[in-house]
Scaffold this active site. Structure first.
Site, PDB file in Angstrom:
ATOM      1  CB  SER A  97      -1.063   0.021   1.267  1.00 13.17           C
ATOM      2  OG  SER A  97      -2.022   0.805   0.958  1.00 13.17           O
ATOM      3  CG  HIS A 122      -4.348  -2.129  -1.731  1.00  9.65           C
ATOM      4  ND1 HIS A 122      -4.715  -2.959  -0.761  1.00  9.65           N
ATOM      5  CD2 HIS A 122      -3.726  -1.019  -1.090  1.00  9.65           C
ATOM      6  CE1 HIS A 122      -4.309  -2.539   0.365  1.00  9.65           C
ATOM      7  NE2 HIS A 122      -4.006  -1.305   0.399  1.00  9.65           N
TER       8      HIS A 122
END
Length: 194
Positions: A97, A122
């Site tokens: 992330s 993501h």
């Protein structure tokens, strides 16, 4: 959390450092936790200190993080781009992330992963919202804005088309070190410390 101490011999006797302070003497910053405001403030303070000490000496940022707060991560990102020293980034363990965004945003040619690293990108997560519908709408629009910013940063630093990044982050996109190199998140895989 137990922080190891390092004892060094000096001309005036012994000196004890916590391990992070000792690493800082070698221009090494270690990010080994989820990213929140407190962690970001510590990382930023270390970067600013190292820049003041020697603005020409590279800083090495070792990252083993599951990600975390986008705003805290963006504060680290902006500082990395703002300071004069190059910031080399090294993934050890995982960069997920926001951790992956920071990894990709290291100085060009100085972004690395160790061989068994795991890198995950993501879209931003949204959880625990409650309140009035208009407030939820405000927060939803903000999360979409942050998604757009992080997608643009990944596209820029990975030399990918924005459309490809947008498609790839729709679901968890997990890469090993070689795949991250092919994607443009890192420049090289390192097997031994030089």
């Amino acid at each position: 959390m137990l922080v190891p101490m390092v004892i060094e011999q000096t001309s005036r006797g012994e000196r004890a450092y916590d391990i992070y302070s000792r690493l800082l003497r070698d221009n090494i910053i270690f990010l080994g936790t989820p990213i929140d405001d407190n962690v970001a403030n510590l990382i930023i303070a270390q970067m600013l200190f190292l820049e003041a000490e020697d603005p020409e000496k590279d800083i090495s940022l070792y990252i083993n993080s599951p990600g975390g707060s986008i705003t805290a991560g963006m504060a680290i990102y902006d500082t990395m781009q703002f300071i004069r020293p190059d910031v080399a980034t090294i993934c050890i363990g995982q960069c997920a992330s926001m951790g992956a965004t920071l990894l990709a945003s290291g100085a060009p040619g100085k972004r690395y992963a160790l061989p068994t690293s795991r890198i995950l990108i993501h879209q931003p997560l949204m959880s625990g919202l409650s309140g009035q519908a208009t407030d939820i709408d405000i927060h939803a629009r903000e999360i979409l804005r942050m998604r757009e910013i992080t997608n643009q940063l990944l596209a820029k630093h990975c030399n990918q088309r924005l459309e490809k990044v947008e498609k790839d982050v729709e679901r968890d996109f997990i890469m090993n070190a070689q795949q991250a190199k092919e994607y443009g998140l890192v420049d090289d895989i390192i097997y031994k410390h030089k």
